[in-house]
Enzyme design. Sequence first.
Site, PDB file in Angstrom:
ATOM      1  N   HIS A  96       0.881  -1.170   0.000  1.00 37.42           N
ATOM      2  CA  HIS A  96       0.000   0.000   0.000  1.00 37.42           C
ATOM      3  C   HIS A  96       0.917   1.217   0.000  1.00 37.42           C
ATOM      4  O   HIS A  96       2.138   1.071   0.091  1.00 37.42           O
ATOM      5  CB  HIS A  96      -0.953  -0.011   1.198  1.00 37.42           C
ATOM      6  CG  HIS A  96      -0.270  -0.008   2.534  1.00 37.42           C
ATOM      7  ND1 HIS A  96       0.649  -0.969   2.913  1.00 37.42           N
ATOM      8  CD2 HIS A  96      -0.344   0.848   3.598  1.00 37.42           C
ATOM      9  CE1 HIS A  96       1.080  -0.707   4.142  1.00 37.42           C
ATOM     10  NE2 HIS A  96       0.505   0.395   4.578  1.00 37.42           N
ATOM     11  N   HIS A  98       1.349   3.777   2.158  1.00 36.17           N
ATOM     12  CA  HIS A  98       1.737   4.479   3.386  1.00 36.17           C
ATOM     13  C   HIS A  98       3.253   4.726   3.383  1.00 36.17           C
ATOM     14  O   HIS A  98       4.015   3.968   2.775  1.00 36.17           O
ATOM     15  CB  HIS A  98       1.336   3.678   4.620  1.00 36.17           C
ATOM     16  CG  HIS A  98      -0.119   3.818   4.963  1.00 36.17           C
ATOM     17  ND1 HIS A  98      -0.721   3.101   5.983  1.00 36.17           N
ATOM     18  CD2 HIS A  98      -1.090   4.606   4.427  1.00 36.17           C
ATOM     19  CE1 HIS A  98      -1.999   3.447   6.066  1.00 36.17           C
ATOM     20  NE2 HIS A  98      -2.256   4.349   5.128  1.00 36.17           N
ATOM     21  N   ASP A 100       5.786   4.266   5.181  1.00 37.74           N
ATOM     22  CA  ASP A 100       6.812   3.298   5.581  1.00 37.74           C
ATOM     23  C   ASP A 100       6.900   2.124   4.610  1.00 37.74           C
ATOM     24  O   ASP A 100       7.577   1.131   4.889  1.00 37.74           O
ATOM     25  CB  ASP A 100       6.583   2.799   7.015  1.00 37.74           C
ATOM     26  CG  ASP A 100       5.208   2.199   7.225  1.00 37.74           C
ATOM     27  OD1 ASP A 100       4.223   2.720   6.658  1.00 37.74           O
ATOM     28  OD2 ASP A 100       5.099   1.195   7.973  1.00 37.74           O
ATOM     29  N   HIS A 101       6.239   2.241   3.445  1.00 38.12           N
ATOM     30  CA  HIS A 101       6.274   1.172   2.434  1.00 38.12           C
ATOM     31  C   HIS A 101       6.659   1.693   1.049  1.00 38.12           C
ATOM     32  O   HIS A 101       6.733   0.902   0.113  1.00 38.12           O
ATOM     33  CB  HIS A 101       4.909   0.460   2.372  1.00 38.12           C
ATOM     34  CG  HIS A 101       4.564  -0.207   3.670  1.00 38.12           C
ATOM     35  ND1 HIS A 101       4.727  -1.558   3.891  1.00 38.12           N
ATOM     36  CD2 HIS A 101       4.111   0.309   4.846  1.00 38.12           C
ATOM     37  CE1 HIS A 101       4.379  -1.850   5.144  1.00 38.12           C
ATOM     38  NE2 HIS A 101       4.002  -0.736   5.740  1.00 38.12           N
ATOM     39  N   HIS A 167      -6.875  -2.247   5.947  1.00 35.80           N
ATOM     40  CA  HIS A 167      -5.871  -1.293   6.436  1.00 35.80           C
ATOM     41  C   HIS A 167      -5.891  -0.074   5.513  1.00 35.80           C
ATOM     42  O   HIS A 167      -5.931   1.063   5.973  1.00 35.80           O
ATOM     43  CB  HIS A 167      -4.501  -1.959   6.454  1.00 35.80           C
ATOM     44  CG  HIS A 167      -3.381  -1.079   6.929  1.00 35.80           C
ATOM     45  ND1 HIS A 167      -3.277  -0.644   8.231  1.00 35.80           N
ATOM     46  CD2 HIS A 167      -2.323  -0.546   6.265  1.00 35.80           C
ATOM     47  CE1 HIS A 167      -2.202   0.116   8.338  1.00 35.80           C
ATOM     48  NE2 HIS A 167      -1.603   0.196   7.166  1.00 35.80           N
ATOM     49  N   ASP A 189       0.686  -4.836   5.751  1.00 36.19           N
ATOM     50  CA  ASP A 189       0.064  -4.333   6.979  1.00 36.19           C
ATOM     51  C   ASP A 189      -1.341  -4.900   7.212  1.00 36.19           C
ATOM     52  O   ASP A 189      -2.039  -4.465   8.121  1.00 36.19           O
ATOM     53  CB  ASP A 189       0.042  -2.805   6.977  1.00 36.19           C
ATOM     54  CG  ASP A 189       1.408  -2.230   7.317  1.00 36.19           C
ATOM     55  OD1 ASP A 189       2.354  -3.023   7.536  1.00 36.19           O
ATOM     56  OD2 ASP A 189       1.544  -0.995   7.362  1.00 36.19           O
ATOM     57  N   HIS A 234       5.313  -6.047  10.815  1.00 37.61           N
ATOM     58  CA  HIS A 234       5.939  -5.131  11.776  1.00 37.61           C
ATOM     59  C   HIS A 234       6.074  -5.756  13.160  1.00 37.61           C
ATOM     60  O   HIS A 234       5.478  -5.286  14.127  1.00 37.61           O
ATOM     61  CB  HIS A 234       5.100  -3.850  11.890  1.00 37.61           C
ATOM     62  CG  HIS A 234       5.093  -2.971  10.678  1.00 37.61           C
ATOM     63  ND1 HIS A 234       6.219  -2.660   9.955  1.00 37.61           N
ATOM     64  CD2 HIS A 234       4.087  -2.313  10.059  1.00 37.61           C
ATOM     65  CE1 HIS A 234       5.903  -1.848   8.952  1.00 37.61           C
ATOM     66  NE2 HIS A 234       4.615  -1.637   8.980  1.00 37.61           N
TER      67      HIS A 234
HETATM   68 ZN   LIG Z   1       3.475  -0.264   7.722  1.00 41.57          ZN
END
Ligand SMILES: [Zn+2]
Length: 252
Positions: A96, A98, A100-101, A167, A189, A234
């Site tokens: 996705h 976000h 952190d990806h 998510h 996630d 995570h």
């Molecule tokens: Zn994440």
Amino acid sequence: MTDSKVYLLDGGTLVIDASDVHWHIDAGTPVRFPVYSVLIEHPDALILYDTGYDLDHVNAVLPFELPLQTPEQTIPAQLALCGYKPEDVDIVINSHFHFDHVGGNKYLTNATTLVHKEELRHAKVPEPFERLGYSDVSFDYPGVTYRPISGDYEIVPGVWLFETPGHTIGHYSLLVELQNERSMLFCGDAAYTRTTLEKEWIAGFHLDPTKSVEAIRRLNYLARTRDADVYPSHELESYEQWKVAPQFYGGS
Ligand SMILES: [Zn+2]
């Protein structure tokens, strides 16, 4: 036929509250967790699933997540560990969009970005509560090549994307089949931890909590019916048990 090699690329760590890892559980407890990417060296293509976070972006926009990332934990440095340059990557797919990806997408200038069409639209016009999540739009660099997709999708033989929304609206999990080892199911996630999968406890961040629960059930179903090992996104305790680059899975 040559088998795929699968490398886990270390992207450093971040901190969130436990109640964001598992919704409403253990509020007030900070949790440090890993961020990693998955490099698949397949006979037909070099594929990267997720690209971690950009340290400067997190320091500027989300410093409260206390990022720890060394120069060796960036996408160019991690690819180099595996013998590759960023320009060698053929296909990038983000679970996705976000922050952190997606942080390393901007280095992969020769790659085609496979993207769930709904995810791209949402990242560009997020709901108010999604704005921090979608705060790094550097994946949308000038000249980027997108291939919009939807539904479950086989990228190359034996490498599958499965829709697991909740998510975010267009979330994809990844299944990699190997010839002589168990298949690997990367949850993204849709499952931060093993507890997510065991107890069906969704994350505190979500677009649709009911769909998030359905995604967890889908992952458990896939793990069972595809005889796959499960890799949540995570969780430090899980991550520390895995082989990370330059070690790899498969390749035999
Ligand atoms: Zn994440």
